[in-house]
Motif scaffolding. Structure first.
Motif, short mmCIF file in Angstrom:
data_model
loop_
_atom_site.label_atom_id
_atom_site.label_comp_id
_atom_site.label_asym_id
_atom_site.label_seq_id
_atom_site.Cartn_x
_atom_site.Cartn_y
_atom_site.Cartn_z
N LEU A 288 6.32 13.29 1.19
CA LEU A 288 6.54 12.19 0.73
C LEU A 288 5.95 11.08 0.97
O LEU A 288 5.09 11.15 1.98
N ARG A 289 5.86 10.01 -0.06
CA ARG A 289 5.05 8.67 0.20
C ARG A 289 5.82 7.73 0.48
O ARG A 289 6.81 7.65 -0.07
N GLN A 290 5.35 6.52 1.18
CA GLN A 290 6.13 5.36 1.14
C GLN A 290 5.13 4.38 0.75
O GLN A 290 4.17 4.37 0.58
N TYR B 79 9.34 0.92 1.58
CA TYR B 79 10.27 1.47 0.44
C TYR B 79 10.12 2.93 0.36
O TYR B 79 8.83 3.53 0.58
N HIS B 80 10.99 3.64 -0.10
CA HIS B 80 10.62 4.94 -0.86
C HIS B 80 9.66 4.67 -2.22
O HIS B 80 9.92 3.81 -2.65
N GLU B 81 8.83 5.64 -2.42
CA GLU B 81 7.75 5.19 -3.41
C GLU B 81 8.50 4.81 -4.70
O GLU B 81 8.30 3.91 -5.49
N VAL C 204 1.06 -1.17 -0.03
CA VAL C 204 0.00 -0.08 -0.06
C VAL C 204 0.97 1.28 0.01
O VAL C 204 2.10 1.10 0.22
N VAL C 205 0.48 2.53 -0.39
CA VAL C 205 1.21 3.51 -0.59
C VAL C 205 0.82 4.51 0.68
O VAL C 205 -0.56 4.39 0.78
N VAL D 233 13.54 6.15 5.57
CA VAL D 233 12.29 6.74 4.92
C VAL D 233 11.78 7.86 5.89
O VAL D 233 11.33 7.64 6.82
N LYS D 234 12.26 8.98 5.74
CA LYS D 234 11.93 9.97 6.58
C LYS D 234 11.13 11.06 6.04
O LYS D 234 10.76 11.33 4.84
#
Length: 69
Positions: free
Chosen positions: A33-35, A52-54, A6-7, A25-26
């Motif tokens: 930002l989204r992960q 994860y970074h997107e 999921v985002v 993932v800051k």
């Protein structure tokens, strides 16, 4: 159950590391930002969560399928 992704927005105080690049993932206040968060199952049983970074998730070939929003 299958592994899925999921985002989500990156929340303040998040301390996860990206499963692909290893960098944190800051939260960044002005960047929104989204992960991608993936629940990983093996043999039908939950095993772990991967963050994860997107962009990293896309670069990894979306290992757990397209993320739900």
């Amino acid at each position: 159950m299958n592994s899925r992704a999921v985002v989500r927005p990156v929340d303040p105080g998040n301390s996860a590391s990206c499963a692909r690049c290893g960098a944190p993932v800051k939260f960044v206040a002005r960047a929104q930002l989204r992960q991608v968060i993936a629940n990983v199952y093996l043999d039908g049983a939950w095993e772990r969560v991967e963050h994860y970074h997107e962009d990293c998730y896309d670069e990894a070939g979306q290992p757990y399928g397209p993320p739900a929003t």
